[in-house]
Design an enzyme around this catalytic site. Sequence first.
Site, PDB file in Angstrom:
ATOM      1  N   ARG A  15      11.800  62.801  52.086  1.00 42.28           N
ATOM      2  CA  ARG A  15      10.839  62.912  53.304  1.00 42.28           C
ATOM      3  C   ARG A  15      10.748  61.336  54.150  1.00 42.28           C
ATOM      4  O   ARG A  15      11.173  61.240  55.065  1.00 42.28           O
ATOM      5  CB  ARG A  15       9.530  63.407  53.243  1.00 42.28           C
ATOM      6  CG  ARG A  15       9.517  64.703  53.113  1.00 42.28           C
ATOM      7  CD  ARG A  15       7.873  65.254  52.795  1.00 42.28           C
ATOM      8  NE  ARG A  15       7.908  66.749  52.913  1.00 42.28           N
ATOM      9  CZ  ARG A  15       7.666  67.471  54.105  1.00 42.28           C
ATOM     10  NH1 ARG A  15       7.462  66.768  55.218  1.00 42.28           N
ATOM     11  NH2 ARG A  15       7.642  68.795  53.878  1.00 42.28           N
ATOM     12  N   LYS A  45      11.151  56.847  29.111  1.00 41.69           N
ATOM     13  CA  LYS A  45      11.242  55.706  28.846  1.00 41.69           C
ATOM     14  C   LYS A  45      12.214  55.710  27.504  1.00 41.69           C
ATOM     15  O   LYS A  45      12.789  54.368  27.530  1.00 41.69           O
ATOM     16  CB  LYS A  45       9.665  55.040  28.242  1.00 41.69           C
ATOM     17  CG  LYS A  45       9.173  54.444  29.548  1.00 41.69           C
ATOM     18  CD  LYS A  45       8.077  53.712  28.998  1.00 41.69           C
ATOM     19  CE  LYS A  45       7.370  53.184  30.358  1.00 41.69           C
ATOM     20  NZ  LYS A  45       5.910  52.838  29.823  1.00 41.69           N
ATOM     21  N   ASN A  89      11.503  50.339  30.544  1.00 42.13           N
ATOM     22  CA  ASN A  89      10.746  50.666  31.921  1.00 42.13           C
ATOM     23  C   ASN A  89      11.199  50.162  33.061  1.00 42.13           C
ATOM     24  O   ASN A  89      10.585  50.384  33.962  1.00 42.13           O
ATOM     25  CB  ASN A  89       9.149  50.355  31.599  1.00 42.13           C
ATOM     26  CG  ASN A  89       9.146  48.580  31.968  1.00 42.13           C
ATOM     27  OD1 ASN A  89      10.064  48.111  31.573  1.00 42.13           O
ATOM     28  ND2 ASN A  89       8.062  48.439  32.489  1.00 42.13           N
ATOM     29  N   ASP A 138       7.275  46.005  29.935  1.00 49.53           N
ATOM     30  CA  ASP A 138       5.851  46.190  29.504  1.00 49.53           C
ATOM     31  C   ASP A 138       5.455  45.148  27.925  1.00 49.53           C
ATOM     32  O   ASP A 138       4.286  44.697  27.978  1.00 49.53           O
ATOM     33  CB  ASP A 138       5.847  47.700  28.632  1.00 49.53           C
ATOM     34  CG  ASP A 138       5.856  48.588  29.638  1.00 49.53           C
ATOM     35  OD1 ASP A 138       5.262  48.402  30.722  1.00 49.53           O
ATOM     36  OD2 ASP A 138       6.290  49.892  29.349  1.00 49.53           O
ATOM     37  N   ARG A 162       6.481  59.521  12.968  1.00 45.23           N
ATOM     38  CA  ARG A 162       6.952  58.732  14.206  1.00 45.23           C
ATOM     39  C   ARG A 162       6.163  57.540  13.998  1.00 45.23           C
ATOM     40  O   ARG A 162       6.693  56.214  14.368  1.00 45.23           O
ATOM     41  CB  ARG A 162       6.480  59.211  15.378  1.00 45.23           C
ATOM     42  CG  ARG A 162       7.400  59.255  16.485  1.00 45.23           C
ATOM     43  CD  ARG A 162       6.944  60.008  17.846  1.00 45.23           C
ATOM     44  NE  ARG A 162       7.831  59.421  19.000  1.00 45.23           N
ATOM     45  CZ  ARG A 162       7.551  59.706  20.168  1.00 45.23           C
ATOM     46  NH1 ARG A 162       6.565  60.369  20.414  1.00 45.23           N
ATOM     47  NH2 ARG A 162       8.306  59.167  21.278  1.00 45.23           N
ATOM     48  N   GLY A 215      -6.011  48.298  31.219  1.00 47.56           N
ATOM     49  CA  GLY A 215      -4.782  48.654  31.440  1.00 47.56           C
ATOM     50  C   GLY A 215      -4.061  48.072  32.686  1.00 47.56           C
ATOM     51  O   GLY A 215      -2.923  47.716  32.768  1.00 47.56           O
TER      52      GLY A 215
HETATM   53  P1  NAP Z   1       4.713  58.770  25.761  1.00 49.16           P
HETATM   54  O1  NAP Z   1       6.144  57.789  25.426  1.00 49.16           O
HETATM   55  O2  NAP Z   1       4.819  59.798  25.935  1.00 49.16           O
HETATM   56  O3  NAP Z   1       3.822  58.338  24.176  1.00 49.16           O
HETATM   57  C1  NAP Z   1       2.502  58.819  24.198  1.00 49.16           C
HETATM   58  C2  NAP Z   1       2.254  58.628  22.770  1.00 49.16           C
HETATM   59  O4  NAP Z   1       0.849  59.266  22.941  1.00 49.16           O
HETATM   60  C3  NAP Z   1       2.892  59.615  21.847  1.00 49.16           C
HETATM   61  O5  NAP Z   1       2.914  58.815  20.577  1.00 49.16           O
HETATM   62  C4  NAP Z   1       1.820  60.754  21.614  1.00 49.16           C
HETATM   63  O6  NAP Z   1       2.325  61.330  20.516  1.00 49.16           O
HETATM   64  C5  NAP Z   1       0.808  60.146  21.916  1.00 49.16           C
HETATM   65  N1  NAP Z   1      -0.377  61.373  22.557  1.00 49.16           N
HETATM   66  C6  NAP Z   1      -0.036  62.050  23.523  1.00 49.16           C
HETATM   67  N2  NAP Z   1      -1.035  62.751  23.621  1.00 49.16           N
HETATM   68  C7  NAP Z   1      -1.837  62.717  22.706  1.00 49.16           C
HETATM   69  C8  NAP Z   1      -3.110  63.172  22.385  1.00 49.16           C
HETATM   70  N3  NAP Z   1      -3.724  64.069  23.018  1.00 49.16           N
HETATM   71  N4  NAP Z   1      -3.677  62.779  21.116  1.00 49.16           N
HETATM   72  C9  NAP Z   1      -3.017  61.882  20.326  1.00 49.16           C
HETATM   73  N5  NAP Z   1      -1.863  61.328  20.830  1.00 49.16           N
HETATM   74  C10 NAP Z   1      -1.188  61.648  21.996  1.00 49.16           C
HETATM   75  O7  NAP Z   1       3.974  57.603  26.715  1.00 49.16           O
HETATM   76  P2  NAP Z   1       4.119  56.122  27.155  1.00 49.16           P
HETATM   77  O8  NAP Z   1       4.985  55.694  28.130  1.00 49.16           O
HETATM   78  O9  NAP Z   1       4.171  55.460  25.894  1.00 49.16           O
HETATM   79  O10 NAP Z   1       2.682  56.071  27.758  1.00 49.16           O
HETATM   80  C11 NAP Z   1       1.463  55.778  26.918  1.00 49.16           C
HETATM   81  C12 NAP Z   1       0.238  55.536  27.757  1.00 49.16           C
HETATM   82  O11 NAP Z   1       0.440  54.160  28.277  1.00 49.16           O
HETATM   83  C13 NAP Z   1       0.046  56.116  29.273  1.00 49.16           C
HETATM   84  O12 NAP Z   1      -1.217  56.437  29.204  1.00 49.16           O
HETATM   85  C14 NAP Z   1       0.658  55.155  30.058  1.00 49.16           C
HETATM   86  O13 NAP Z   1      -0.194  55.287  31.392  1.00 49.16           O
HETATM   87  C15 NAP Z   1       0.054  53.972  29.510  1.00 49.16           C
HETATM   88  N6  NAP Z   1       1.099  52.781  29.849  1.00 49.16           N
HETATM   89  C16 NAP Z   1       0.283  51.908  30.648  1.00 49.16           C
HETATM   90  C17 NAP Z   1       1.061  50.644  31.159  1.00 49.16           C
HETATM   91  C18 NAP Z   1       0.609  49.859  31.784  1.00 49.16           C
HETATM   92  O14 NAP Z   1       1.181  48.889  32.572  1.00 49.16           O
HETATM   93  N7  NAP Z   1      -0.831  49.531  31.926  1.00 49.16           N
HETATM   94  C19 NAP Z   1       2.504  50.708  30.949  1.00 49.16           C
HETATM   95  C20 NAP Z   1       3.061  51.902  30.212  1.00 49.16           C
HETATM   96  C21 NAP Z   1       2.305  52.673  29.684  1.00 49.16           C
HETATM   97  P3  NAP Z   1       3.272  62.608  20.193  1.00 49.16           P
HETATM   98  O15 NAP Z   1       4.372  61.724  20.030  1.00 49.16           O
HETATM   99  O16 NAP Z   1       2.963  63.366  19.327  1.00 49.16           O
HETATM  100  O17 NAP Z   1       3.450  63.476  21.519  1.00 49.16           O
END
Ligand code: NAP
Length: 528
Positions: A196, A300, A321, A337, A388, A475
């Site tokens: 859009r 990612k 990222n 990151d 993992r 964060g």
């Molecule tokens: P991701 O690759 O999907 O990994 C998420 C991780 O969290 C996996 O180990 C997953 O476990 C686990 N998880 C998900 N739901 C859960 C739950 N209910 N209980 C326990 N563990 C759980 O995601 P990501 O890219 O690493 O991002 C993770 C977080 O980091 C997000 O909240 C994101 O906003 C934050 N982040 C912040 C920044 C920043 O600049 N501040 C940058 C990057 C990421 P499974 O493998 O079992 O699903």
Amino acid sequence: MIAKNKICAVVAAANSRAMWRQLESVLGDKQAGRGGRDKAVELRLDWLEDDGEIARFLRQLSEAKPQATMIATCRRREAGGKYRGSIGAQLAHLAEAMRAGCRWCDLEIESIRECNPELLDVLLGDGRRIASAHFFSRMPRHLDRVAAELSRSRSDAIKIAARCDSLAEGLKLLRLARKRRDFIGIPMGECTLALRVLALRYGGALSYAPVENATAPGQVSLDQMTNLYRADRLNQRTRVYGIIGNPVAHSLSPVIQNAAFQSRHINAVYLPFLVNDLRDFLNAIEPLGIAGFSVTIPHKQSILRHLDDCDPLAAAIGAVNTVVVRGRGKLYGYNTDYVGVLRALESRILLRGSRVLILGAGGAARAVAFALAQAGAAVCIAARRRKRAAKLARAVHGEAIEFRHLRVANRPREKHEFFDAIVNATPVGMHPHVHDSPLETRDLNCRLVFDTIYRPQMTKLLRLAARRGIETVSGIEMFLAQGTAQFEIWTGERAPAQLMRTVAMCALGGEAETGSRGGRGGKGKTRR
Ligand code: NAP
């Protein structure tokens, strides 16, 4: 040309007073009678609750005679609008709108088919006409045939609004603008926000944006269209950047990157792409002229398979990222990151020799683990999936810990683990699940808690920690650092870091402070 300003403000409300207020806000003049000559405004008369309200609004319009290019629309329910009256009553309202100062009216194909063309000419007089077709459930198979039918209707412009389930479908629609003059293509649906914004760059005659109430799926607000994405200023030389992920709407990256481009006078725009299917996005890189993009959940790690080359650090982390699109569409991956984590933590805690627990083993956790291990910390990983966690722990010569062992309730007090810092790298607690926390207050046996989540700024986990007097880091610190690094990779220029911080904080609005010193935390670094 329909109007000089091609972002068309959509004014839509249930009563004439609210509708008038919206019109005034667009024209930027209390009387709505002066100024705004170049502006385009669509008046959705069908949104007004009955014929009486339509008549009232048009009387007011006739008295004020705003100078903007106004388009009257009174779309019937059969065509996806809200008007319940007959075609005769619809045409009478449109004719009245023309007399009241509207230069254009929008008439849908369903009504056009029912009317004698000569009768339409007589009724709508000298007013200019947009013939429109709407497809709310799917993209029509033969777009050209739809366009041809609309063109035969003696209209001055044609508009096709269609639901698009992929970028490929949306591009098909936008490309029609290259073949026809005064064509308006409107991709509808969740994945179409970026399209859009880019529609005008494809030669579209108008792009619609609601002042207040969205009138079609996937619309971008007038404020964002004009001020955040500056859709009317994008041209063929504009470099397109964006963020791919799902979810992606919560991301503040468009806010900080667009502000940075503007402040550095770089002809570029940064857009959110809701991406489920990576291939669909990758195929759109060349036609959309994408020069680089950020990658977030859940791509990612999977993006690595599609890269032509990768920074060795990102390859070691196994998560990317940031992607740069180089000559001939070659994709090169980075991980910012990593830098983000270090910048967020190194001024708060002496990392060398510290013991840090990381919750999660996904993309963010991998960057955190590599950054902290490289800085000399002993890293412990606790994740839902034990395998993992163990794999990541091995990669950074750390230790995997079972999640249940972190809970005080499950262990005798003397066996309760102590850490210098705990880092949450799971999405637990992220908007909209703001009442969730991966650990309870009593499980926080540490000096500092860092939550990688930045929306909300003060997560439940951070609030629990602060209540116990533990130092907290939001964060947002990592987010800003990784974002400035991305800007520098893409542009080769120094990022306006302070501005990016200011706009991010503004966007987070009234949310709590970035971080806090807990009762036990003093000035300077937290030491073991
Ligand atoms: P991701 O690759 O999907 O990994 C998420 C991780 O969290 C996996 O180990 C997953 O476990 C686990 N998880 C998900 N739901 C859960 C739950 N209910 N209980 C326990 N563990 C759980 O995601 P990501 O890219 O690493 O991002 C993770 C977080 O980091 C997000 O909240 C994101 O906003 C934050 N982040 C912040 C920044 C920043 O600049 N501040 C940058 C990057 C990421 P499974 O493998 O079992 O699903």
